[in-house]
Design a protein around this motif. Sequence first.
Motif, mmCIF file in Angstrom:
data_model
loop_
_atom_site.group_PDB
_atom_site.id
_atom_site.type_symbol
_atom_site.label_atom_id
_atom_site.label_comp_id
_atom_site.label_asym_id
_atom_site.label_seq_id
_atom_site.Cartn_x
_atom_site.Cartn_y
_atom_site.Cartn_z
ATOM 1 N N ILE A 100 -16.401 9.904 -16.092
ATOM 2 C CA ILE A 100 -16.440 8.716 -15.239
ATOM 3 C C ILE A 100 -17.548 8.836 -14.206
ATOM 4 O O ILE A 100 -18.339 7.913 -14.011
ATOM 5 N N PRO A 110 -8.451 4.717 0.220
ATOM 6 C CA PRO A 110 -8.408 3.640 -0.771
ATOM 7 C C PRO A 110 -8.016 2.295 -0.163
ATOM 8 O O PRO A 110 -8.544 1.263 -0.563
ATOM 9 N N VAL A 111 -7.140 2.319 0.814
ATOM 10 C CA VAL A 111 -6.719 1.068 1.440
ATOM 11 C C VAL A 111 -7.877 0.398 2.158
ATOM 12 O O VAL A 111 -8.152 -0.779 1.958
ATOM 13 N N PRO A 130 -9.076 2.573 -16.088
ATOM 14 C CA PRO A 130 -8.025 3.420 -15.490
ATOM 15 C C PRO A 130 -7.526 4.496 -16.452
ATOM 16 O O PRO A 130 -7.140 5.584 -16.021
ATOM 17 N N PHE A 148 -2.438 -1.849 -10.581
ATOM 18 C CA PHE A 148 -2.807 -2.730 -9.463
ATOM 19 C C PHE A 148 -3.462 -4.016 -9.946
ATOM 20 O O PHE A 148 -4.299 -4.003 -10.838
ATOM 21 N N ALA A 165 -7.809 3.555 -6.480
ATOM 22 C CA ALA A 165 -6.503 2.991 -6.803
ATOM 23 C C ALA A 165 -6.114 3.352 -8.237
ATOM 24 O O ALA A 165 -4.950 3.609 -8.532
ATOM 25 N N PHE A 166 -7.092 3.405 -9.109
ATOM 26 C CA PHE A 166 -6.812 3.738 -10.516
ATOM 27 C C PHE A 166 -6.635 5.235 -10.724
ATOM 28 O O PHE A 166 -6.522 5.695 -11.853
ATOM 29 N N GLY A 167 -6.674 5.995 -9.663
ATOM 30 C CA GLY A 167 -6.366 7.417 -9.781
ATOM 31 C C GLY A 167 -7.573 8.337 -9.701
ATOM 32 O O GLY A 167 -7.435 9.534 -9.918
ATOM 33 N N ALA A 168 -8.752 7.777 -9.411
ATOM 34 C CA ALA A 168 -9.933 8.640 -9.313
ATOM 35 C C ALA A 168 -9.794 9.544 -8.088
ATOM 36 O O ALA A 168 -9.399 9.093 -7.019
ATOM 37 N N ARG A 169 -10.126 10.821 -8.275
ATOM 38 C CA ARG A 169 -10.034 11.753 -7.161
ATOM 39 C C ARG A 169 -11.274 11.668 -6.288
ATOM 40 O O ARG A 169 -12.318 11.186 -6.715
ATOM 41 N N ALA A 189 -3.362 11.012 -6.127
ATOM 42 C CA ALA A 189 -4.313 10.178 -6.868
ATOM 43 C C ALA A 189 -3.916 10.107 -8.337
ATOM 44 O O ALA A 189 -3.889 9.035 -8.943
ATOM 45 N N THR A 190 -3.593 11.265 -8.904
ATOM 46 C CA THR A 190 -3.215 11.295 -10.322
ATOM 47 C C THR A 190 -1.919 10.519 -10.559
ATOM 48 O O THR A 190 -1.816 9.737 -11.514
ATOM 49 N N LEU A 248 -1.201 4.031 -2.034
ATOM 50 C CA LEU A 248 -2.577 3.928 -1.549
ATOM 51 C C LEU A 248 -2.662 4.465 -0.131
ATOM 52 O O LEU A 248 -3.731 4.837 0.342
ATOM 53 N N ASP A 249 -1.519 4.492 0.535
ATOM 54 C CA ASP A 249 -1.503 4.924 1.928
ATOM 55 C C ASP A 249 -0.206 5.686 2.153
ATOM 56 O O ASP A 249 0.784 5.455 1.450
ATOM 57 N N ARG A 274 -0.707 8.106 -8.784
ATOM 58 C CA ARG A 274 -1.011 6.682 -8.621
ATOM 59 C C ARG A 274 -1.652 6.128 -9.889
ATOM 60 O O ARG A 274 -1.276 5.077 -10.383
ATOM 61 N N GLY A 275 -2.613 6.892 -10.430
ATOM 62 C CA GLY A 275 -3.297 6.436 -11.635
ATOM 63 C C GLY A 275 -2.334 6.284 -12.809
ATOM 64 O O GLY A 275 -2.472 5.375 -13.635
ATOM 65 N N LEU A 335 -9.469 6.010 -18.740
ATOM 66 C CA LEU A 335 -10.492 7.063 -18.734
ATOM 67 C C LEU A 335 -10.365 7.927 -17.484
ATOM 68 O O LEU A 335 -10.545 9.142 -17.537
ATOM 69 N N ILE A 336 -10.053 7.270 -16.364
ATOM 70 C CA ILE A 336 -9.967 8.026 -15.107
ATOM 71 C C ILE A 336 -8.876 9.090 -15.188
ATOM 72 O O ILE A 336 -9.064 10.204 -14.706
ATOM 73 N N ILE A 337 -7.757 8.757 -15.809
ATOM 74 C CA ILE A 337 -6.718 9.796 -15.891
ATOM 75 C C ILE A 337 -6.875 10.645 -17.151
ATOM 76 O O ILE A 337 -5.995 11.428 -17.499
ATOM 77 N N HIS A 380 0.830 -1.213 0.000
ATOM 78 C CA HIS A 380 0.000 0.000 0.000
ATOM 79 C C HIS A 380 0.859 1.256 0.000
ATOM 80 O O HIS A 380 0.539 2.232 -0.680
ATOM 81 N N LYS A 425 -4.764 15.091 -3.976
ATOM 82 C CA LYS A 425 -5.271 15.154 -5.340
ATOM 83 C C LYS A 425 -4.194 14.706 -6.327
ATOM 84 O O LYS A 425 -4.440 13.874 -7.205
#
Lengths: 251, 480
Positions: free
Chosen positions: B3, B469-470, A114, A94, B378-382, A85-86, A61-62, A88-89, A116-118, A56, A82
């Motif tokens: 999304i 997220p964890v 994933p 994962f 995890a996939f980066g969603a805010r 998150a970006t 993630l943490d 990580r994406g 689309l999310i970024i 994690h 914020k």
Amino acid sequence: MKNKRMPLIELRNVSKIYTQYGTEIVALNNVSLKVLPGEFVSIVGPSGSGKSTLLHCMGLLDRPTKGKVFVEGRDTSKITGKEIATLRGKKIGFVFQNYNLIPRLTVLDNVILPGLIIGKDEAKLTSKALELLEEVGIKHRADHKGVHLSGGEQQRVAIARALINDPIVIIADEPTGALDSESSSEIMELLAKLNKDRKVTIVFVSHDLDIARYGRRNILLKDGKIIKDSKESRLEEILKEASKTSKEVWR
Amino acid sequence: MSISRSFAWGEIKEHKFIYAIIIVVIGLTMTSFILENAYLNYMMQVVNDTTKILTADAAITSPECNIRDLYGTQPTIENAREIANRIEKALPEYKTAIRVTAQATYGAGASGEAVDGCTIQGINPEEDEKVTNIKNKIVEGRFFEKDDPILRGHTPLYIEVKGPGNLPDFTYGSGQRLLKYDKPYPIIVGATAAKIHPSIIKVGNVLNIIISTSGRGTKYATVTVKIIGLYESGTPTLDAMIWFMHADSLREIKGYGEIKGNEWHIPGVGTFRGFCPIEVDRNIGDTILVKGPEPLHQLDPIGQAEQLKNALESIVPGMKIFSWHDLLVYAAGSMQDVVTIMLWGSMAVTLLLCGAAIKYVMDSIVIRKTREIGSLKAFGARDRTIFKIFLYQGLFIGSLAGILGILISVLVMNIINWYGVSVQFIAGTQLDIGFVVNWLTIVIALVLPVLLSILAASMPAKRASMLPPVEALRKGEMAL
Ligand SMILES: Nc1ncnc2c1ncn2[C@@H]1O[C@H](COP(=O)(O)OP(=O)(O)OP(=O)(O)O)[C@@H](O)[C@H]1O
Ligand SMILES: [Mg+2]
């Protein structure tokens, strides 16, 4: 483009301390670790030794309680949630024990999610996703709903999904934990192939020593500390060390 | 599609059944809100117009009259003219008119069946016209003219004659005609009544109507009227409720006068049937209307109404004075306040319950979808993206419910208008249910459910967006 020597992910003196009902649980105790490009790292250790916690922290993630996590040399302790998150994406892929496919989406839509999310272009993502599905051998099911697939098939989709954003590392917590031994070895073969042919960097956790064997670098974790960290040659030694602990300790 | 939106849509489709129920419940709540409001507005308009026409700026009645009587027959004021003169002298800029009213039912069904009711207002064309301007509202036929046959010798009196000796008893009943050559009384009728009964109510037709002529201890007279004109006040209900007759005619019917002629003899002697018209006393009336130089309701209604009322109280002590404002308050206020509070109250309760339902459903989605939410993160969603997934669901529910509510109310209003549902109204009159929709109601019906469901959704949305997220992933593992 990156310096070969520069670690993709670096943990520097990372500790993670949980406080539960007033008592402190030290999940990670001053762990330092560098993951270099192209590595295929397995993490083993008894249950509760902090394997998941370590992943994690590596996967952003943490955040650690103490210490720092560097991604491609960048200190992540200073950046906002914020941006994390970006990052990580974009940088981390994962693979979960339970695949975590979105049931109502098709296999293809799961893979491009994933991306689309970024904020990537859907058309480009789609053609790339089809290539990846081909590579993991599940392209013929691209239009099926994820839930209709077997566990092994779902995990293949999850691997394709993890690759869609070209991450610097794939992080997998017990990727075969929910699979039978045949599907497990198929998944591990697939990961090994990706590591070998595509030079995908992979870090995975497994409580199964036979599965852990697929890793070319092996790390033994105990009580939140790295006990052994090896290259291929020293796996047997680690396994020997690990087997000292009684069978029940291993999940 | 973003999304957030596509995931929101996914959840909506997945929970379409429960969401549909919530949407329908909110929608129907908004429907009843719109309908009740529209009906209330309509009633307000009716009342408003009624008071304008009925009362001018103030109405003076005899002391025993109560406000409801203004919609029907009222006790007589014997010295109405004297009072009117007193007022005009004291308040030179004000005009007065003496009115006579009666209640009527007219036959509009099969052969002489009395089915509809109305208030007949006796107006003095010369003076009253300045007060109400009925003349301008004639849409067909004409207003009263000088040579109209007004006093026709009808007798409203009920006479009992005890037959002397072996002569038989006889009664001379109300409304029976004394004159063979009698002509019907001219009457002006509301256009709505003409629309409801086109074959009976039309200009030139002669109609028998039963009139109750007294506020207390009602007496009845059957009289023949001839429709000379149709008028339209702008308020259809009003047009069905109030007709106009020459005040003198109504005075005659009500017996405001003396029997003239020496051929008539009081019982005990014998019978006499002959020419025996009533000499109407034009000083008698039921209501004295007072009207200022400007229409009061266009100025500062409340203040002016109170001033006028105070002034009149000192000019005509002992009389009942109803200001335009009193009527409005009576008719509208009592009705509207209560209904409005009930309306908002019941709507608030339903909406709160719906809000709770939305929150409950979405909370359970958040719990069940913890793993999915964790994966997205995890996939980066805010956090914002996750928040919006739930917010959009709320937005969808709210706006669909609002639109549904509006559509259903439009439908219901059209159906009711089409079939012409009516209710029993004051003084026995039938009142068609109508609607006046104002834009504020529509806006509220749209905005309120949207606000509510967004508010309700924002709580689970916040909860989902704050999931670390964890934890999201771990809980998912445990759930399996
Ligand atoms: N959110 C939390 N709150 C409190 N304690 C936690 C939390 N998460 C993990 N822990 C504790 O931290 C320690 C390490 O947990 P972790 O999940 O990393 O172990 P693991 O090596 O992955 O174990 P397993 O093989 O059972 O998955 C455990 O003692 C665990 O109970
Ligand atoms: Mg674990």
